[in-house]
Scaffold this motif. Structure first.
Motif, PDB file in Angstrom:
ATOM      1  N   ILE A 117      49.895  31.418  52.487  1.00 22.23           N
ATOM      2  CA  ILE A 117      49.833  32.084  51.189  1.00 22.23           C
ATOM      3  C   ILE A 117      48.358  32.300  50.883  1.00 22.23           C
ATOM      4  N   ILE A 118      47.953  33.552  50.737  1.00 24.04           N
ATOM      5  CA  ILE A 118      46.538  33.842  50.502  1.00 24.04           C
ATOM      6  C   ILE A 118      46.313  34.262  49.053  1.00 24.04           C
ATOM      7  N   TYR A 119      45.472  33.498  48.363  1.00 23.61           N
ATOM      8  CA  TYR A 119      45.137  33.756  46.963  1.00 23.61           C
ATOM      9  C   TYR A 119      43.923  34.688  46.989  1.00 23.61           C
ATOM     10  N   ASN A 120      44.138  35.967  46.817  1.00 27.07           N
ATOM     11  CA  ASN A 120      43.025  36.916  46.929  1.00 27.07           C
ATOM     12  C   ASN A 120      42.502  37.280  45.535  1.00 27.07           C
ATOM     13  N   ASN A 121      41.315  36.724  45.205  1.00 27.47           N
ATOM     14  CA  ASN A 121      40.697  37.063  43.915  1.00 27.47           C
ATOM     15  C   ASN A 121      39.419  37.881  44.122  1.00 27.47           C
ATOM     16  N   TYR A 122      39.230  38.402  45.338  1.00 31.11           N
ATOM     17  CA  TYR A 122      38.113  39.294  45.689  1.00 31.11           C
ATOM     18  C   TYR A 122      36.753  38.612  45.665  1.00 31.11           C
ATOM     19  N   VAL A 167      54.645  40.077  56.679  1.00 30.37           N
ATOM     20  CA  VAL A 167      53.468  40.280  55.832  1.00 30.37           C
ATOM     21  C   VAL A 167      53.890  40.992  54.546  1.00 30.37           C
ATOM     22  N   ALA A 168      53.506  40.427  53.412  1.00 24.04           N
ATOM     23  CA  ALA A 168      53.803  41.081  52.139  1.00 24.04           C
ATOM     24  C   ALA A 168      52.658  40.868  51.171  1.00 24.04           C
ATOM     25  N   ARG A 169      52.542  41.789  50.206  1.00 20.53           N
ATOM     26  CA  ARG A 169      51.501  41.634  49.181  1.00 20.53           C
ATOM     27  C   ARG A 169      52.111  41.811  47.799  1.00 20.53           C
ATOM     28  N   SER A 170      51.649  40.963  46.883  1.00 16.98           N
ATOM     29  CA  SER A 170      52.099  41.053  45.500  1.00 16.98           C
ATOM     30  C   SER A 170      50.915  40.711  44.599  1.00 16.98           C
ATOM     31  N   THR A 171      51.161  40.656  43.306  1.00 18.04           N
ATOM     32  CA  THR A 171      50.120  40.221  42.374  1.00 18.04           C
ATOM     33  C   THR A 171      50.710  39.112  41.503  1.00 18.04           C
ATOM     34  N   VAL A 172      49.865  38.364  40.820  1.00 16.77           N
ATOM     35  CA  VAL A 172      50.423  37.306  39.970  1.00 16.77           C
ATOM     36  C   VAL A 172      51.215  37.904  38.807  1.00 16.77           C
ATOM     37  N   VAL A 194      51.789  35.889  52.908  1.00 15.61           N
ATOM     38  CA  VAL A 194      51.962  36.533  51.608  1.00 15.61           C
ATOM     39  C   VAL A 194      50.593  36.563  50.941  1.00 15.61           C
ATOM     40  N   GLU A 195      50.091  37.763  50.718  1.00 17.34           N
ATOM     41  CA  GLU A 195      48.804  37.931  50.046  1.00 17.34           C
ATOM     42  C   GLU A 195      49.088  38.195  48.577  1.00 17.34           C
ATOM     43  N   ILE A 196      48.515  37.373  47.708  1.00 16.62           N
ATOM     44  CA  ILE A 196      48.783  37.532  46.280  1.00 16.62           C
ATOM     45  C   ILE A 196      47.461  37.770  45.546  1.00 16.62           C
ATOM     46  N   LEU A 197      47.375  38.888  44.851  1.00 17.00           N
ATOM     47  CA  LEU A 197      46.156  39.191  44.111  1.00 17.00           C
ATOM     48  C   LEU A 197      46.165  38.399  42.814  1.00 17.00           C
ATOM     49  N   THR A 198      45.054  37.732  42.552  1.00 13.84           N
ATOM     50  CA  THR A 198      44.997  36.799  41.429  1.00 13.84           C
ATOM     51  C   THR A 198      43.664  36.937  40.695  1.00 13.84           C
ATOM     52  N   PRO A 199      43.690  36.940  39.367  1.00 15.36           N
ATOM     53  CA  PRO A 199      42.436  37.123  38.639  1.00 15.36           C
ATOM     54  C   PRO A 199      41.549  35.876  38.677  1.00 15.36           C
ATOM     55  N   CYS A 200      40.265  36.097  38.888  1.00 20.08           N
ATOM     56  CA  CYS A 200      39.259  35.053  38.702  1.00 20.08           C
ATOM     57  C   CYS A 200      38.372  35.562  37.577  1.00 20.08           C
TER      58      CYS A 200
END
Ligand SMILES: Cc1ncc(C[n+]2csc(CCOP(=O)(O)OP(=O)(O)O)c2C)c(N)n1
Ligand code: SF4
Ligand SMILES: [Mg+2]
Lengths: 270, 69
Positions: A117-122, A167-172, A194-200
């Motif tokens: 699970i990848i927490y992608n906050n850029y 492979v899937a991508r979603s957002t919080v 699962v790549e999930i875009l998350t705000p930092c």
């Protein structure tokens, strides 16, 4: 559902900033595990370093907090030694795609039966907002004060190209979809991402004047497009959009089954 | 007279970090922002979707369905 049964209550409240999306992702993971009815003792959660890497410290599973970028290496050993364990790796964009980028592509190539699970906050959240391989081009970071000159990695496409089985991508913001993708990934035999875009809001939002966590989630809400819709859109139309959905879902022989074959063959040689 | 039952929403102020995600994203606008923490201002409007619970990053909101009580 009772989330608290999965938490180490003596470690709560967690250290994540107000509005950090990492807690939303952790909840999705716990909700899915609860739905699947998995025993806590059959799960191992492994992480590297980063705000996202703090996740295993809060859960009452078998947990490993390893060195930066190396979670997959530890997780691979764990899976081979104890194949019955459900091994879940949680990782940040920096952990997964910068220092751990090679572990990532080779785990995908190997198709080892691990869910990542990848927490992608850029951004490198924990260390104060340095540029990461997923920081969009032009955006500011403490190591790119006038804007990032690099092109960003697309983590999902990278995993797809490297050979992952799911492979899937979603957002919080899209929490229902996130749950669904995590469930599909956990059920998959093979390497699932699962790549999930998350705000930092702290280390990324502030530097880029993107407002509060609420503002950043509003952005996710109004700028996400499904893969199906994206296929009908031009490159210009897709500028700044977040493409969500399932990129890969295929059956392919996993590493352990090939490995066991070789062990059998080697043992049969007299 | 039958009283309309609605879910019970509790906020753990020890864990809440006042991000206001619940206040903003509740589809029925059940919460108001208080001085420090969200306030369950209109519990009778709650449709038990549990979105606030799912989106609360701090495990600070619990929505208990009427049937669970
Ligand atoms: C070998 C090594 N290099 C660098 C660091 C410093 N460091 C700690 S966390 C981090 C980046 C974390 O970013 P990311 O993986 O995106 O996680 P986030 O904090 O954003 O969740 C870095 C560079 C380290 N701990 N170890
Ligand atoms: S610095 Fe960013 S990633 Fe780290 S806890 Fe704060 S908001 Fe989350
Ligand atoms: Mg990050």
């Amino acid at each position: 559902m009772d989330y608290l049964q999965y938490l180490r209550l003596d470690k709560m409240p967690h250290i994540w900033c107000d509005g950090c999306g990492h807690g939303i992702i952790l909840k999705s993971i716990l909700r899915t595990i609860d739905k699947l009815g998995w025993d806590k003792n059959d799960i191992a959660m492994v992480s590297g370093i980063g705000c996202s890497g703090r996740t295993p410290g809060y859960v009452d599973f078998n947990t490993l907090h390893t060195t930066h970028g190396r979670a997959l290496a530890f997780a691979t050993g764990l899976k081979i030694a104890k194949p019955k364990l459900h091994v879940i790796v949680v990782s940040g964009d920096g952990d997964a795609a910068a220092i751990g980028g090679n572990h990532f592509i080779h785990a995908a190539r190997r198709n080892i039966d691990i869910t990542m699970i990848i927490y992608n906050n850029y951004i490198y959240g924990m260390t104060g907002g340095q540029v990461s391989p997923t920081t969009p081009s032009g955006k500011k970071a403490s190591t790119a004060p006038y804007g990032n000159p690099d092109m960003a990695f697309d983590i999902s496409r990278l995993a797809q190209a490297a050979g992952a089985a799911y492979v899937a991508r979603s957002t919080v913001y899209h929490v229902g979809r996130t749950d669904k993708y995590i469930e599909q990934a956990l059920k998959k035999t093979g390497f699932s991402v699962v790549e999930i875009l998350t705000p930092c809001p702290t280390s990324y939002g502030r530097q880029n004047k993107e407002g509060t966590a609420v503002d950043m989630m509003m952005y996710q809400k109004s700028n996400s497009v499904s893969i199906e819709r994206a296929k009908k859109m031009s490159e210009e139309e897709l500028e700044g959009k977040i493409i969500t959905g399932v990129f890969v879902d295929k059956e392919q022989e996993c590493y352990l089954s090939r490995y066991n074959e070789i062990v059998k063959r080697a043992q049969s040689i007299k | 007279m039958v009283m309309k039952k609605f879910p019970k929403i509790t906020i753990n102020e020890q864990w809440c970090k006042s991000c206001e995600i619940c206040v903003e994203f509740c589809p029925k606008k059940v919460f108001d922002m208080g001085r420090f923490y969200p306030v369950v201002a209109r519990p009778e409007d709650c449709i038990d979707c549990k979105l606030c619970e799912k989106l609360c990053p701090d495990f600070a909101i619990t929505v208990t369905s009427p049937k669970e009580t």
